[in-house]
Design a protein around this motif. Structure first.
Motif, PDB file in Angstrom:
ATOM      1  N   ASN A  96       0.840  -1.192   0.000  1.00 45.68           N
ATOM      2  CA  ASN A  96       0.000   0.000   0.000  1.00 45.68           C
ATOM      3  C   ASN A  96       0.876   1.245   0.000  1.00 45.68           C
ATOM      4  O   ASN A  96       1.969   1.245   0.570  1.00 45.68           O
ATOM      5  CB  ASN A  96      -0.906   0.008   1.234  1.00 45.68           C
ATOM      6  CG  ASN A  96      -1.895  -1.130   1.217  1.00 45.68           C
ATOM      7  OD1 ASN A  96      -2.529  -1.400   0.212  1.00 45.68           O
ATOM      8  ND2 ASN A  96      -2.007  -1.830   2.343  1.00 45.68           N
ATOM      9  N   PRO A  97       0.426   2.339  -0.607  1.00 49.26           N
ATOM     10  CA  PRO A  97       1.208   3.581  -0.593  1.00 49.26           C
ATOM     11  C   PRO A  97       1.390   4.082   0.842  1.00 49.26           C
ATOM     12  O   PRO A  97       0.555   3.824   1.713  1.00 49.26           O
ATOM     13  CB  PRO A  97       0.336   4.558  -1.391  1.00 49.26           C
ATOM     14  CG  PRO A  97      -0.623   3.713  -2.156  1.00 49.26           C
ATOM     15  CD  PRO A  97      -0.844   2.489  -1.318  1.00 49.26           C
ATOM     16  N   GLN A  99       2.484   7.662   3.244  1.00 50.84           N
ATOM     17  CA  GLN A  99       2.667   9.107   3.249  1.00 50.84           C
ATOM     18  C   GLN A  99       3.593   9.491   4.385  1.00 50.84           C
ATOM     19  O   GLN A  99       3.498   8.934   5.486  1.00 50.84           O
ATOM     20  CB  GLN A  99       1.330   9.831   3.404  1.00 50.84           C
ATOM     21  CG  GLN A  99       0.577   9.990   2.095  1.00 50.84           C
ATOM     22  CD  GLN A  99      -0.371  11.161   2.118  1.00 50.84           C
ATOM     23  OE1 GLN A  99      -1.230  11.235   2.972  1.00 50.84           O
ATOM     24  NE2 GLN A  99      -0.200  12.082   1.185  1.00 50.84           N
ATOM     25  N   THR A 105       4.741  11.001  -0.822  1.00 42.88           N
ATOM     26  CA  THR A 105       4.076   9.714  -0.983  1.00 42.88           C
ATOM     27  C   THR A 105       5.034   8.752  -1.670  1.00 42.88           C
ATOM     28  O   THR A 105       5.697   9.120  -2.642  1.00 42.88           O
ATOM     29  CB  THR A 105       2.793   9.835  -1.829  1.00 42.88           C
ATOM     30  OG1 THR A 105       1.869  10.676  -1.150  1.00 42.88           O
ATOM     31  CG2 THR A 105       2.156   8.476  -2.072  1.00 42.88           C
ATOM     32  N   ARG A 107       4.817   5.173  -3.520  1.00 45.61           N
ATOM     33  CA  ARG A 107       3.794   4.276  -4.056  1.00 45.61           C
ATOM     34  C   ARG A 107       4.387   3.378  -5.126  1.00 45.61           C
ATOM     35  O   ARG A 107       5.512   3.591  -5.594  1.00 45.61           O
ATOM     36  CB  ARG A 107       2.627   5.090  -4.637  1.00 45.61           C
ATOM     37  CG  ARG A 107       3.032   5.981  -5.809  1.00 45.61           C
ATOM     38  CD  ARG A 107       1.865   6.798  -6.326  1.00 45.61           C
ATOM     39  NE  ARG A 107       2.271   7.707  -7.396  1.00 45.61           N
ATOM     40  CZ  ARG A 107       2.281   7.393  -8.691  1.00 45.61           C
ATOM     41  NH1 ARG A 107       1.920   6.172  -9.080  1.00 45.61           N
ATOM     42  NH2 ARG A 107       2.666   8.272  -9.589  1.00 45.61           N
ATOM     43  N   HIS A 111      -0.280   2.174  -8.511  1.00 43.42           N
ATOM     44  CA  HIS A 111      -1.133   3.068  -7.729  1.00 43.42           C
ATOM     45  C   HIS A 111      -1.355   4.378  -8.484  1.00 43.42           C
ATOM     46  O   HIS A 111      -0.508   4.804  -9.274  1.00 43.42           O
ATOM     47  CB  HIS A 111      -0.477   3.396  -6.382  1.00 43.42           C
ATOM     48  CG  HIS A 111      -0.372   2.220  -5.460  1.00 43.42           C
ATOM     49  ND1 HIS A 111       0.785   1.918  -4.771  1.00 43.42           N
ATOM     50  CD2 HIS A 111      -1.265   1.254  -5.126  1.00 43.42           C
ATOM     51  CE1 HIS A 111       0.592   0.829  -4.051  1.00 43.42           C
ATOM     52  NE2 HIS A 111      -0.640   0.420  -4.253  1.00 43.42           N
ATOM     53  N   SER A 114      -0.308  10.567  -6.683  1.00 40.89           N
ATOM     54  CA  SER A 114      -0.776  11.277  -5.501  1.00 40.89           C
ATOM     55  C   SER A 114      -0.711  12.786  -5.730  1.00 40.89           C
ATOM     56  O   SER A 114      -0.104  13.266  -6.690  1.00 40.89           O
ATOM     57  CB  SER A 114       0.083  10.921  -4.287  1.00 40.89           C
ATOM     58  OG  SER A 114       1.339  11.579  -4.350  1.00 40.89           O
ATOM     59  N   ASP A 119       6.104  12.956  -5.056  1.00 41.32           N
ATOM     60  CA  ASP A 119       5.428  11.705  -5.397  1.00 41.32           C
ATOM     61  C   ASP A 119       6.475  10.736  -5.948  1.00 41.32           C
ATOM     62  O   ASP A 119       6.992  10.931  -7.051  1.00 41.32           O
ATOM     63  CB  ASP A 119       4.339  11.971  -6.441  1.00 41.32           C
ATOM     64  CG  ASP A 119       3.580  10.718  -6.812  1.00 41.32           C
ATOM     65  OD1 ASP A 119       2.924  10.139  -5.928  1.00 41.32           O
ATOM     66  OD2 ASP A 119       3.642  10.322  -7.993  1.00 41.32           O
ATOM     67  N   VAL A 121       7.703   6.916  -7.046  1.00 43.34           N
ATOM     68  CA  VAL A 121       7.212   5.621  -7.523  1.00 43.34           C
ATOM     69  C   VAL A 121       8.330   4.590  -7.361  1.00 43.34           C
ATOM     70  O   VAL A 121       9.416   4.737  -7.938  1.00 43.34           O
ATOM     71  CB  VAL A 121       6.779   5.695  -8.994  1.00 43.34           C
ATOM     72  CG1 VAL A 121       6.221   4.343  -9.448  1.00 43.34           C
ATOM     73  CG2 VAL A 121       5.749   6.794  -9.193  1.00 43.34           C
ATOM     74  N   THR A 130      11.031   0.704   0.947  1.00 42.33           N
ATOM     75  CA  THR A 130       9.763   1.177   0.396  1.00 42.33           C
ATOM     76  C   THR A 130       9.194   2.311   1.224  1.00 42.33           C
ATOM     77  O   THR A 130       8.241   2.956   0.822  1.00 42.33           O
ATOM     78  CB  THR A 130       8.726   0.043   0.364  1.00 42.33           C
ATOM     79  OG1 THR A 130       8.479  -0.389   1.702  1.00 42.33           O
ATOM     80  CG2 THR A 130       9.202  -1.123  -0.476  1.00 42.33           C
TER      81      THR A 130
END
Length: 285
Positions: A96-97, A99, A105, A107, A111, A114, A119, A121, A130
């Motif tokens: 799951n992402p 924050q 974020t 992710r 996903h 955001s 952001d 990835v 992660t």
């Protein structure tokens, strides 16, 4: 287009732990397994998936895990062999992402994008980093709280490359990201390209891989206590005057011995972040 090479099909042991009640047993279990060499973790609704290279496995590997003997928690587990290429199916199902401080974020590619300022990835592929583990999360917090504009940065034990990626997003212009694990090296290369970074050089190796005679404004090292103790002097030697060193990968009780080594080489303790007994510490040179 990024070129990748084919790796030998490394075999991992996957442990599936079912835990009740889930917290704080899940966090304690991950911490204990991390000390035994487990490389990656996926937190599920029922417990934890943990991964260890088969070559590092032994019959009695879980005998020293104290949380398994704690009568306050009901923990069961099973294990099986799993090939690297199949691990992505597992984390895609469970990842799951996250924050960090409402600014960043982290992710996966599948996903939705955001609205966070930063952001990121990440496709981990067996690499550590992660943002779900406390140490990575706290290092991201340190980066968010400090000025990286125009800075040179060394990211030791880069894993997925997430710390180096955020450093560039915050304005760092010269970043060396190093990891000793070949799979992490390839994974970091992919994630750097995935996030459109242009100022990160990914290198494979240990602290001896740090470019000679190069100095950095900031050094990030999220590894483990023993490697940090061995390499703190190396980090100090490549820091500019008034440079910052951020360390994580160890427990709160280890700050004393880590700081003692830092003081030996001219580093001054400034602050730490603590989460579930893990810490991320800032030193100034």
């Amino acid at each position: 287009m990024l070129k990748t090479e084919t790796l030998p099909n490394t075999i991992y042991i996957e442990y599936t732990f079912k835990i009740y009640p889930l917290q704080p047993a899940s966090e304690i279990l991950i911490a204990e397994l991390g000390q035994l060499g487990f490389e990656s973790f996926v937190e599920t609704r029922e417990g934890v998936l943990a991964y260890l290279q088969k070559q590092d496995w032994k019959e009695a590997i879980l005998d020293s895990i104290f949380i398994l003997k704690n009568p306050d928690f009901k923990i069961s587990y099973r294990s099986k062999e799993i090939e690297q290429e199949n691990w992505n199916v597992t984390w895609e199902r469970n990842f799951n992402p996250i924050q960090v401080d409402d600014l960043c974020t982290v992710r996966a590619p599948f996903h939705e994008k955001s609205n966070s300022k930063y952001d990121i990835v990440i496709e981990p592929k067996m690499s550590f980093g992660t943002g779900h583990h406390e140490t990575t999360h706290m290092m991201l917090q340190h980066i968010l709280a400090h000025n990286f504009e125009g800075k040179s940065v060394l990211d030791m034990g880069t894993g997925t490359g997430v710390l180096a990626i955020l450093a560039e997003m915050k304005g760092a212009i010269d970043i060396d990201a190093i990891d000793i694990d070949h799979w992490c090296y390839l994974n970091a290369l992919e994630n750097v390209e995935r996030n459109g970074c242009h100022h990160i050089q990914v290198l494979e190796g240990d602290s001896s891989t740090i470019p000679h005679h190069k100095e950095y404004d900031i050094v990030l090292a999220n590894i483990n206590r023993n490697i940090l103790l061995k390499d703190i002097s190396v980090y100090a030697n490549c820091l500019k005057r008034n440079g910052l060193l951020f360390l994580s990968g160890f427990y709160y009780d280890d700050i004393i011995v880590i700081s003692a080594k830092c003081i030996e080489v001219g580093l001054k303790f400034e602050k730490n972040i603590e989460k579930n007994n893990w810490v991320a510490v800032k030193y100034v040179f």
